[in-house]
Structure formats: C-alpha cells, structure tokens
Design an enzyme around this catalytic site. Sequence first.
Site, PDB file in Angstrom:
ATOM      1  CE  LYS A  50      34.230  42.074  38.588  1.00 22.72           C
ATOM      2  NZ  LYS A  50      32.740  41.392  38.326  1.00 22.72           N
ATOM      3  CG  HIS A  61      43.292  37.904  35.422  1.00 23.56           C
ATOM      4  ND1 HIS A  61      43.435  38.043  36.694  1.00 23.56           N
ATOM      5  CD2 HIS A  61      44.410  37.900  35.124  1.00 23.56           C
ATOM      6  CE1 HIS A  61      44.600  38.445  37.172  1.00 23.56           C
ATOM      7  NE2 HIS A  61      45.425  38.182  36.015  1.00 23.56           N
TER       8      HIS A  61
END
Length: 248
Positions: A65, A67
């Site tokens: 994930k 980011h």
Amino acid sequence: MGGLKPDQIILALDVDTSEEALSWAKRFRGKIGTFKIGLQLYLRSGVEVLSGLQKLEVPIFLDLKFHDIPNTVGQAVRAVAPWKPRFLTVHASGGEEMMAAAVSHAAKETHVLGVTLLTSLSEEAVRAVGWHSGVDGAVRNLSTLAKKAGLAGVVCSPHEAKSERLVWGEKGEVVTPGVRPKGSKEDDQARSKTPREALLDGASRIVLGRPILKAANPEAVLESILAEESIPIHENKKSDHIEKRGPK
Ligand code: C5P
C-alpha cells in the site's frame, strides 16, 4: 455459477517468518492462484520471502500500500519490479500523479491496484479526516481517479464490489478481502460476505487469510470453498484486525 476457480483465490500470508510463508506456498502451489505478502511479513523478511516465492514460481501479490510523493512511489515500485509481482497496491488517496508514477515504473506483468478507503475507517472517521463526501463519495471519487491513472483495479470491501464493478467494467480487477466461507468464524471481519456472494457481486478475486491459515484442516477448507460447500471451518485465534465500516 459453478464452483470457484483456484485463480480466484488469494492467500494472505500473514505469518511472521519466511519459513512459514514458503511452506504455505509450497503446500498450496497450484491450488491457490496468488500469494499475498503484507507489511507484517515484508518488514521481517521481505527479500527472503520474495526470492523464495519467485523460486517456487508462484504468483506474488505485494500488498505494501504505497503512499508518498509520485517520485518516491515510482522509485519504490521500480525497486520491487525485479520480483515481477502479479499485483501490487498503492493508496488511491495519493492522487492521480502518484498512481500514474506507480504504473509507469511497474514491471510489465504487474497489475497495480488501488486501495480506495480502508475498510477499517468508519463513516465518522472518514468525515473526521476531512472527507466530507463520506465513505460512498470518497470511494467513488478515488476509484474513478485510480481508473484515470491507469490502474488495473481496486482492493475493496465486498460491500463495494457491485459499485466498483460498474466503475471498472468487465475486465477490471475488483479484489475483496473481508470474506468468510459459510460456517467459518467471522474473526474481526464483522461484515463479511461468503466467497460466492463476493464473486456474484462482481469481485474478480477474493483474499483469504485466517480461514485457511488457522484451519484444523486447511485443505478441506479450501476444497469446501472451491466447491462452495459448508463445513465447520477453524479454531479461531484472537486477532488484531479491525473492520468498522457499516453495511450499505
Ligand atoms: O485473515 P483474513 O482473511 O481476515 O485476512 C484478510 C487479509 O486481507 C489480511 O491480509 C488483511 O490485511 C487484508 N485486508 C483486509 N481488509 C482490507 C484490506 C486488506 O482484511 N480492507
């Protein structure tokens, strides 16, 4: 709909050691489509597991994930590209440019998936961080943005599978964790759907961890999932995962 296909199943290797992870992968190679590495395992022994899975020639889902600013995410994706993961995840809230950077640095065989809103975020929590459109609005905006950025699909709650399928069309990836076979304990997946329900609602693949990893007889559980039968599933362990978003 007939039974499920092995390639519709992703096993979440939520274990602490590369030995455990690789032994699960060996055990279910060919019987489960893809093996998912999350932060828990990656931070302990990422390279070891990745190289072990690559040697076993099993498809890898790298669920880290990402980011960050577009350049950093692009370089992170470039750093893992040699492992040729089948799937990898980025947070859609990183913005269109960040997602596009991920796509442009990914290996050609990698499908970059967007995480829209974490299902651990309640409606209240979403508004508290300033997403005034609420869960539905934010998910809709983020998945539309992810599609524009060239992503292959999303990871979402099975409760969002129907609406995501409309966004992504027939070929998009709509991957749903938060599924529990019939007869299985919910753990902390409070709003789970069964694998069959998730797929009927439009999911392309489902992610399963504890229902298989904690089962007294994991092979029997998998068989029952593939056959969509209902059998008693597993000895449950206390868990640390929180699923808060309410049903639609
Ligand atoms: O053990 P269980 O089947 O609940 O595992 C689900 C897997 O999917 C875990 O690796 C978890 O981190 C992941 N996941 C989830 N819910 C999300 C996103 C990812 O359960 N919203």
